[in-house]
Scaffold this motif. Structure first.
Motif, PDB file in Angstrom:
ATOM      1  N   LEU A  81      59.014  39.828  46.661  1.00 57.73           N
ATOM      2  CA  LEU A  81      58.606  41.231  46.722  1.00 57.73           C
ATOM      3  C   LEU A  81      58.091  41.631  48.113  1.00 57.73           C
ATOM      4  N   LEU A  82      58.389  40.820  49.136  1.00 57.80           N
ATOM      5  CA  LEU A  82      57.811  41.072  50.452  1.00 57.80           C
ATOM      6  C   LEU A  82      58.120  42.469  50.977  1.00 57.80           C
ATOM      7  N   ARG A  83      59.275  43.009  50.635  1.00 59.26           N
ATOM      8  CA  ARG A  83      59.664  44.335  51.133  1.00 59.26           C
ATOM      9  C   ARG A  83      59.474  45.427  50.069  1.00 59.26           C
ATOM     10  N   HIS A  84      58.794  45.088  48.997  1.00 57.35           N
ATOM     11  CA  HIS A  84      58.538  46.066  47.939  1.00 57.35           C
ATOM     12  C   HIS A  84      57.315  46.907  48.307  1.00 57.35           C
ATOM     13  N   PRO A  85      57.354  48.218  48.039  1.00 54.17           N
ATOM     14  CA  PRO A  85      56.206  49.078  48.370  1.00 54.17           C
ATOM     15  C   PRO A  85      54.902  48.640  47.713  1.00 54.17           C
ATOM     16  N   ILE A  86      54.982  47.905  46.608  1.00 52.06           N
ATOM     17  CA  ILE A  86      53.765  47.499  45.905  1.00 52.06           C
ATOM     18  C   ILE A  86      52.930  46.525  46.728  1.00 52.06           C
ATOM     19  N   LEU A  87      53.565  45.850  47.716  1.00 52.85           N
ATOM     20  CA  LEU A  87      52.830  44.901  48.554  1.00 52.85           C
ATOM     21  C   LEU A  87      52.352  45.503  49.864  1.00 52.85           C
ATOM     22  N   THR A  88      52.522  46.807  50.027  1.00 51.71           N
ATOM     23  CA  THR A  88      51.943  47.456  51.201  1.00 51.71           C
ATOM     24  C   THR A  88      50.441  47.628  50.975  1.00 51.71           C
ATOM     25  N   PRO A  89      49.642  47.512  52.027  1.00 47.12           N
ATOM     26  CA  PRO A  89      48.184  47.569  51.852  1.00 47.12           C
ATOM     27  C   PRO A  89      47.678  48.850  51.204  1.00 47.12           C
ATOM     28  N   ASP A  90      48.429  49.945  51.329  1.00 47.05           N
ATOM     29  CA  ASP A  90      47.942  51.198  50.761  1.00 47.05           C
ATOM     30  C   ASP A  90      48.337  51.399  49.306  1.00 47.05           C
ATOM     31  N   SER A  91      49.050  50.447  48.708  1.00 48.94           N
ATOM     32  CA  SER A  91      49.393  50.563  47.296  1.00 48.94           C
ATOM     33  C   SER A  91      48.162  50.280  46.445  1.00 48.94           C
ATOM     34  N   PRO A  92      47.853  51.128  45.473  1.00 43.71           N
ATOM     35  CA  PRO A  92      46.662  50.918  44.636  1.00 43.71           C
ATOM     36  C   PRO A  92      46.880  49.893  43.518  1.00 43.71           C
ATOM     37  N   ILE A  93      48.101  49.411  43.364  1.00 44.00           N
ATOM     38  CA  ILE A  93      48.418  48.499  42.260  1.00 44.00           C
ATOM     39  C   ILE A  93      48.092  47.068  42.656  1.00 44.00           C
ATOM     40  N   GLN A  94      47.275  46.405  41.862  1.00 42.77           N
ATOM     41  CA  GLN A  94      46.944  45.005  42.102  1.00 42.77           C
ATOM     42  C   GLN A  94      48.119  44.110  41.685  1.00 42.77           C
ATOM     43  N   VAL A  95      48.312  43.033  42.440  1.00 39.90           N
ATOM     44  CA  VAL A  95      49.368  42.060  42.138  1.00 39.90           C
ATOM     45  C   VAL A  95      48.737  40.678  42.086  1.00 39.90           C
ATOM     46  N   THR A  96      48.995  39.963  41.008  1.00 38.03           N
ATOM     47  CA  THR A  96      48.512  38.594  40.876  1.00 38.03           C
ATOM     48  C   THR A  96      49.688  37.671  40.573  1.00 38.03           C
ATOM     49  N   THR A  97      49.483  36.384  40.823  1.00 35.14           N
ATOM     50  CA  THR A  97      50.541  35.391  40.614  1.00 35.14           C
ATOM     51  C   THR A  97      50.090  34.351  39.589  1.00 35.14           C
ATOM     52  N   THR A  98      51.015  33.467  39.239  1.00 33.82           N
ATOM     53  CA  THR A  98      50.671  32.362  38.335  1.00 33.82           C
ATOM     54  C   THR A  98      50.370  31.091  39.108  1.00 33.82           C
ATOM     55  N   SER A  99      49.885  31.219  40.330  1.00 31.15           N
ATOM     56  CA  SER A  99      49.491  30.050  41.107  1.00 31.15           C
ATOM     57  C   SER A  99      48.526  29.205  40.289  1.00 31.15           C
ATOM     58  N   GLY A 100      48.747  27.899  40.276  1.00 26.10           N
ATOM     59  CA  GLY A 100      47.933  26.986  39.477  1.00 26.10           C
ATOM     60  C   GLY A 100      48.659  26.491  38.259  1.00 26.10           C
ATOM     61  N   VAL A 101      49.526  27.326  37.698  1.00 27.09           N
ATOM     62  CA  VAL A 101      50.301  26.934  36.525  1.00 27.09           C
ATOM     63  C   VAL A 101      51.301  25.837  36.882  1.00 27.09           C
ATOM     64  N   HIS A 304      66.088  23.633  42.274  1.00 27.98           N
ATOM     65  CA  HIS A 304      64.894  24.468  42.113  1.00 27.98           C
ATOM     66  C   HIS A 304      64.325  24.348  40.692  1.00 27.98           C
ATOM     67  N   VAL A 305      63.984  23.126  40.327  1.00 31.10           N
ATOM     68  CA  VAL A 305      63.478  22.854  38.981  1.00 31.10           C
ATOM     69  C   VAL A 305      62.132  22.129  38.989  1.00 31.10           C
ATOM     70  N   LEU A 310      57.863  22.225  29.850  1.00 27.27           N
ATOM     71  CA  LEU A 310      57.854  22.774  28.496  1.00 27.27           C
ATOM     72  C   LEU A 310      56.508  23.425  28.181  1.00 27.27           C
ATOM     73  N   GLN A 311      55.482  23.132  28.988  1.00 32.01           N
ATOM     74  CA  GLN A 311      54.158  23.744  28.797  1.00 32.01           C
ATOM     75  C   GLN A 311      53.940  24.963  29.693  1.00 32.01           C
ATOM     76  N   TYR A 312      54.972  25.391  30.418  1.00 33.88           N
ATOM     77  CA  TYR A 312      54.789  26.454  31.418  1.00 33.88           C
ATOM     78  C   TYR A 312      54.264  27.740  30.783  1.00 33.88           C
ATOM     79  N   ASP A 313      54.940  28.232  29.752  1.00 36.31           N
ATOM     80  CA  ASP A 313      54.533  29.506  29.156  1.00 36.31           C
ATOM     81  C   ASP A 313      53.134  29.422  28.568  1.00 36.31           C
ATOM     82  N   ASP A 314      52.800  28.267  27.989  1.00 37.24           N
ATOM     83  CA  ASP A 314      51.478  28.096  27.415  1.00 37.24           C
ATOM     84  C   ASP A 314      50.400  28.223  28.498  1.00 37.24           C
ATOM     85  N   ARG A 315      50.625  27.574  29.646  1.00 39.04           N
ATOM     86  CA  ARG A 315      49.663  27.659  30.748  1.00 39.04           C
ATOM     87  C   ARG A 315      49.626  29.068  31.337  1.00 39.04           C
TER      88      ARG A 315
END
Length: 343
Positions: A81-101, A304-305, A310-315
Motif C-alpha cells: 500500500l506504499l502508494r495508496h492515499p491511506i498511507l499519506t501522513p494527512d490521511s485520518p484513517i489508522q492502519v495496523t498490521t498483523t506483525s507478531g502473528v 513465499h510460504v 494452520l494457526q495463522y487465523d487463530d493468532r
C-alpha cells in the motif's frame, strides 16, 4: 445513553468461531464478513456504515465508506500500500498490521533453513534423486555446528526477535540491525513466550550505516526488514561482497530488499556459500529467472510460504480482538503503521 454500534467488515475467511470471538469483545460491535479476493471485491463489500475494515487488499477509492476510521491489514507489512492515499501522513484513517502473528512460523522456517544449509540437506536431496551413494562422505558432508556461529539479523522487529531467540537457544551469537538502535523494546503485538520483547539477546546493535560491519561478522545473514522506499535493494553488491565466503543469506522479508542480479552473481561466483529465499522481486518467480539455474545444492527457493501456519487465523483473530478492545476504549492500537516511516 447507549453508545453507537461500531460496524466491522472482515474481507477474509475467518471461521465462525473466530468471528464470534471478535463479537464477544463488546456488544457494540456489529461484525460481518464478506470474503473477497481482490481490491475490486473489497470495494463492493464496503458500505456507508463500515468503520473498521479487516483486509489485505484495499481499493484506491474509499468513498463508499465515509465513516472508515481504521484498517487492520492481514499482513505483517504495509508495503503493498506504499502508494495508496491511506498511507499519506494527512490521511485520518489508522492502519495496523498483523506483525507478531508471523514470528513463530517464520522463526522456525529460518532455523530450518540454517540447519538445512549447514548440514548440506539440499545436497542430500540431490543424491536421493540421483540414487547415488557418494564417495568421500566426510569431506562432503561434515558440517560446522550452529553452536558458536554468528547470525546477523537485519531488522529486529517481531520476526527478527524470534529468530534471535531461537538462534540463542542453539548457542549462536546474535547481532542485530535496527534503524534506531537506541530503541531496544518491542511495543507491538508479542504473543507470550515469543521473541525478545526487551531487546536483551543481541550482543550488539548496529545502525543502517554500520551494516557492512555486521555482515563481515556474520556466518548467517537473515533479512527481516520492512520494504520501504528507503530499504529497497538494502542488500546489493557491496553488502554481498562484505559477507564471508562461507556465509549464507536468508531472506524471508521482501524480494526487493535484495538486488537479485547481484545475488545471482554472488551465488554463481562464490562470494557467499549459499542462500535460502522465500521472497522475490517478482512473484511467482518466472521460469526463466536465473535463480532457477543456481546449483540447487547451494540455494533453497520456496514460494513465499515461510509465514504459513494452520494457526495463522487463530493468532490474527487474537490480535484483532485485542485491537478492537483498544479501539473501543480509546487506547493506542498495536502495530500502528508510522506513515512517515512507511511501516
Amino acid at each position: 445513553m447507549q453508545a453507537e454500534p461500531v460496524h466491522v467488515l472482515s474481507t477474509m475467511g475467518f471461521a465462525e468461531p473466530l468471528l464470534q470471538r471478535l463479537r464477544a469483545v463488546s456488544p457494540r460491535l456489529v461484525v460481518r464478513q464478506v470474503t473477497c479476493h481482490n481490491a475490486e471485491e473489497v470495494a463492493q463489500a464496503l458500505d456507508a456504515e463500515t468503520e473498521v475494515l479487516y483486509t489485505y487488499d484495499l481499493p484506491l477509492d474509499l468513498a463508499a465508506a465515509p465513516r472508515l476510521r481504521w484498517v487492520q491489514l492481514h499482513s505483517a507489512g504495509a508495503d503493498h500500500l506504499l502508494r495508496h492515499p491511506i498511507l499519506t501522513p494527512d490521511s485520518p484513517i489508522q492502519v495496523t498490521t498483523t506483525s507478531g502473528v508471523h514470528a513463530t512460523p517464520i522463526g522456525e522456517f529460518v532455523l530450518g533453513c540454517m540447519l538445512a544449509l549447514i548440514r548440506r540437506i539440499p545436497d542430500m536431496t540431490c543424491l536421493h534423486l540421483d540414487r547415488t551413494w557418494p564417495k568421500g562422505r566426510w569431506e562432503r558432508f561434515a558440517p560446522r555446528d550452529l553452536r558458536g556461529q554468528t547470525v546477523g539479523i537485519l531488522g529486529y522487529g517481531s520476526i527478527g526477535r524470534e529468530v534471535g531467540r531461537l538462534a540463542a537457544a542453539f548457542g549462536m551469537r546474535v547481532l542485530a540491525l535496527k534503524f534506531n538502535p537506541s530503541r531496544r523494546e518491542d511495543h507491538g503485538y508479542v504473543p507470550p513466550g515469543v521473541g525478545d520483547p526487551k531487546g536483551e539477546i543481541p550482543e550488539r546493535f548496529y545502525g543502517p550505516d554500520e551494516r557492512l560491519d555486521l555482515l563481515r561478522e556474520s556466518d548467517f545473514v537473515v533479512i527481516a526488514l520492512p520494504l520501504t522506499e528507503a530499504t529497497r535493494h538494502f542488500v546489493g553488491e557491496p553488502e554481498l561482497r562484505a559477507m564471508k565466503r562461507t556465509a549464507y543469506l536468508i531472506n524471508i522479508a521482501r524480494g526487493n530488499l535484495v538486488d537479485e542480479r547481484a545475488l545471482v552473481r554472488a551465488l554463481q561466483e562464490g562470494w557467499i556459500a549459499g542462500a535460502a529465499l522465500d521472497v522475490f522481486s517478482q512473484e511467482p518467480l518466472p521460469p526463466d529467472h536465473p535463480l532457477w539455474d543456481v546449483d540447487p545444492r547451494r540455494v533453497i527457493l520456496s514460494p513465499h510460504v515461510a509465514g504459513f501456519s494452520l494457526q495463522y487465523d487463530d493468532r490474527a483473530a487474537d490480535l484483532f480482538a485485542e485491537n478492537l478492545r483498544r479501539y473501543l476504549a480509546g487506547e493506542p492500537l498495536l502495530n500502528l503503521v508510522d506513515k512517515h516511516r512507511q511501516y
